[in-house]
Design a protein around this motif. Sequence first.
Motif, PDB file in Angstrom:
ATOM      1  N   ILE A 183       0.882  -1.263   0.014  1.00  0.00           N
ATOM      2  CA  ILE A 183      -0.202   0.107   0.071  1.00  0.00           C
ATOM      3  C   ILE A 183       0.680   1.260   0.146  1.00  0.00           C
ATOM      4  N   PRO A 184       1.854   1.427   0.682  1.00  0.00           N
ATOM      5  CA  PRO A 184       2.552   2.540   0.800  1.00  0.00           C
ATOM      6  C   PRO A 184       3.402   3.015  -0.538  1.00  0.00           C
ATOM      7  N   GLY A 185       3.907   2.018  -1.169  1.00  0.00           N
ATOM      8  CA  GLY A 185       4.404   2.280  -2.433  1.00  0.00           C
ATOM      9  C   GLY A 185       3.428   2.349  -3.473  1.00  0.00           C
ATOM     10  N   LEU A 186       2.053   1.649  -3.341  1.00  0.00           N
ATOM     11  CA  LEU A 186       1.105   2.252  -4.437  1.00  0.00           C
ATOM     12  C   LEU A 186       0.831   3.816  -4.312  1.00  0.00           C
ATOM     13  N   ILE A 187       0.544   3.909  -2.906  1.00  0.00           N
ATOM     14  CA  ILE A 187       0.039   5.543  -2.856  1.00  0.00           C
ATOM     15  C   ILE A 187       1.175   6.563  -3.500  1.00  0.00           C
ATOM     16  N   PHE A 188       2.383   6.300  -3.090  1.00  0.00           N
ATOM     17  CA  PHE A 188       3.598   7.033  -3.606  1.00  0.00           C
ATOM     18  C   PHE A 188       3.590   7.151  -5.094  1.00  0.00           C
ATOM     19  N   CYS A 189       3.553   5.950  -5.727  1.00  0.00           N
ATOM     20  CA  CYS A 189       3.357   5.924  -7.223  1.00  0.00           C
ATOM     21  C   CYS A 189       2.204   6.712  -7.834  1.00  0.00           C
ATOM     22  N   PHE A 190       1.070   6.532  -7.051  1.00  0.00           N
ATOM     23  CA  PHE A 190      -0.191   7.247  -7.575  1.00  0.00           C
ATOM     24  C   PHE A 190       0.242   8.959  -7.545  1.00  0.00           C
ATOM     25  N   ALA A 191       0.881   9.196  -6.495  1.00  0.00           N
ATOM     26  CA  ALA A 191       1.224  10.527  -6.285  1.00  0.00           C
ATOM     27  C   ALA A 191       1.916  11.041  -7.374  1.00  0.00           C
ATOM     28  N   ALA A 192       3.164  10.361  -7.659  1.00  0.00           N
ATOM     29  CA  ALA A 192       3.877  10.515  -8.764  1.00  0.00           C
ATOM     30  C   ALA A 192       3.445  10.721 -10.231  1.00  0.00           C
ATOM     31  N   MET A 193       2.488   9.883 -10.168  1.00  0.00           N
ATOM     32  CA  MET A 193       1.836   9.824 -11.460  1.00  0.00           C
ATOM     33  C   MET A 193       1.028  11.176 -11.870  1.00  0.00           C
ATOM     34  N   VAL A 194       0.345  11.395 -10.889  1.00  0.00           N
ATOM     35  CA  VAL A 194      -0.467  12.641 -10.948  1.00  0.00           C
ATOM     36  C   VAL A 194       0.189  14.016 -11.221  1.00  0.00           C
ATOM     37  N   LEU A 195       1.522  14.224 -10.380  1.00  0.00           N
ATOM     38  CA  LEU A 195       2.307  15.120 -10.360  1.00  0.00           C
ATOM     39  C   LEU A 195       2.666  15.236 -11.672  1.00  0.00           C
ATOM     40  N   LEU A 196       3.325  14.223 -12.499  1.00  0.00           N
ATOM     41  CA  LEU A 196       4.052  13.963 -13.747  1.00  0.00           C
ATOM     42  C   LEU A 196       2.733  14.564 -14.662  1.00  0.00           C
ATOM     43  N   ILE A 197       1.620  14.001 -14.455  1.00  0.00           N
ATOM     44  CA  ILE A 197       0.697  14.187 -15.284  1.00  0.00           C
ATOM     45  C   ILE A 197       0.330  15.753 -15.524  1.00  0.00           C
ATOM     46  N   PHE A 198       0.270  16.454 -14.277  1.00  0.00           N
ATOM     47  CA  PHE A 198       0.107  17.911 -14.289  1.00  0.00           C
ATOM     48  C   PHE A 198       1.172  18.559 -15.048  1.00  0.00           C
ATOM     49  N   VAL A 199       2.426  18.128 -14.938  1.00  0.00           N
ATOM     50  CA  VAL A 199       3.475  18.913 -15.500  1.00  0.00           C
ATOM     51  C   VAL A 199       3.526  18.467 -17.185  1.00  0.00           C
ATOM     52  N   SER A 200       3.040  17.288 -17.441  1.00  0.00           N
ATOM     53  CA  SER A 200       2.943  16.933 -19.151  1.00  0.00           C
ATOM     54  C   SER A 200       1.835  17.902 -19.557  1.00  0.00           C
ATOM     55  N   GLY A 238       2.300   5.428 -13.969  1.00  0.00           N
ATOM     56  CA  GLY A 238       0.956   4.749 -13.894  1.00  0.00           C
ATOM     57  C   GLY A 238       0.932   3.236 -14.113  1.00  0.00           C
ATOM     58  N   LEU A 239       1.809   2.647 -14.830  1.00  0.00           N
ATOM     59  CA  LEU A 239       2.143   1.139 -15.049  1.00  0.00           C
ATOM     60  C   LEU A 239       2.551   0.554 -13.566  1.00  0.00           C
ATOM     61  N   ALA A 240       3.467   1.307 -12.954  1.00  0.00           N
ATOM     62  CA  ALA A 240       3.907   0.993 -11.540  1.00  0.00           C
ATOM     63  C   ALA A 240       2.789   0.845 -10.467  1.00  0.00           C
ATOM     64  N   PHE A 241       1.876   1.905 -10.759  1.00  0.00           N
ATOM     65  CA  PHE A 241       0.688   1.998 -10.164  1.00  0.00           C
ATOM     66  C   PHE A 241      -0.476   0.748 -10.096  1.00  0.00           C
ATOM     67  N   LEU A 242      -0.480   0.514 -11.309  1.00  0.00           N
ATOM     68  CA  LEU A 242      -1.317  -0.785 -11.750  1.00  0.00           C
ATOM     69  C   LEU A 242      -1.010  -1.919 -11.253  1.00  0.00           C
ATOM     70  N   PHE A 243       0.455  -2.219 -11.310  1.00  0.00           N
ATOM     71  CA  PHE A 243       1.053  -3.426 -10.854  1.00  0.00           C
ATOM     72  C   PHE A 243       1.010  -3.342  -9.411  1.00  0.00           C
ATOM     73  N   GLY A 244       0.950  -2.286  -8.745  1.00  0.00           N
ATOM     74  CA  GLY A 244       0.924  -2.132  -7.293  1.00  0.00           C
ATOM     75  C   GLY A 244      -0.663  -2.374  -6.671  1.00  0.00           C
ATOM     76  N   ILE A 245      -1.575  -2.090  -7.652  1.00  0.00           N
ATOM     77  CA  ILE A 245      -2.829  -2.518  -7.324  1.00  0.00           C
ATOM     78  C   ILE A 245      -2.928  -4.077  -7.286  1.00  0.00           C
ATOM     79  N   CYS A 246      -2.276  -4.659  -8.361  1.00  0.00           N
ATOM     80  CA  CYS A 246      -2.219  -6.260  -8.354  1.00  0.00           C
ATOM     81  C   CYS A 246      -1.454  -6.802  -7.104  1.00  0.00           C
ATOM     82  N   GLY A 247      -0.423  -6.045  -6.647  1.00  0.00           N
ATOM     83  CA  GLY A 247       0.348  -6.481  -5.535  1.00  0.00           C
ATOM     84  C   GLY A 247      -0.535  -6.296  -4.118  1.00  0.00           C
ATOM     85  N   ALA A 248      -1.215  -5.305  -4.114  1.00  0.00           N
ATOM     86  CA  ALA A 248      -2.054  -4.846  -3.056  1.00  0.00           C
ATOM     87  C   ALA A 248      -3.186  -5.898  -2.934  1.00  0.00           C
TER      88      ALA A 248
END
Length: 187
Positions: free
Chosen positions: A7-24, A92-102
């Motif tokens: 769960i903690p890695g999942l949350i951090f990967c999601f936060a990074a994905m959102v921030l990078l989408i904002f910059v993109s 985003g892929l890391a987040f999706l795999f994190g969902i599978c892991g969680a």
Amino acid sequence: MAASPAIPGLIFCFAAMVLLIFVSVSVPTWSEVSLLNVGPSGSGQLRYGVFGFTGSQTHIGYQFTNPHLNSTILHNLSKALILHPIAAGISGLAFLFGICGAGYHRAGTVFMTLLSALALLATLIVWIIDIILFGIARGRYRDDGTPAQYGNGNWLTLGALLALLLGFCTSACGIFGRYRRRRDTAY
């Protein structure tokens, strides 16, 4: 929960994905996020983003409006800003795999760790490019007497970099967590 170590890695990967989408989706698509602001504050301020600047078309790589900045090296560095959405996709892929892991299996957490490391590397490279490219541009604009400052997109990228670092560390530790469901021993 079946795999709470992920769960903690999942949350951090999601936060990074959102921030990078904002910059993109920065200038010229979304005027609230920029990588370099040139000129006095207000509606006449020139803002540079990942895919262009204020008033330009959206495209990969661009020339600066300052003639002292129109070199092949700086143009190629502006093309390398495409790493922002690439890092967002990998996060985003890391987040999706994190969902599978969680939700199910340790293998999802292993893949989340590997992909978060790859996204961390891409984000580190693009953040260094941001600071170099827009640091040079900021200096040249200031030398010409025009006020220039870093935009909020640089700091969003740095936040994504830190979130991916924490995501990598916590997901790497989460690999070794307990993944088996406890069975009730009461008959």
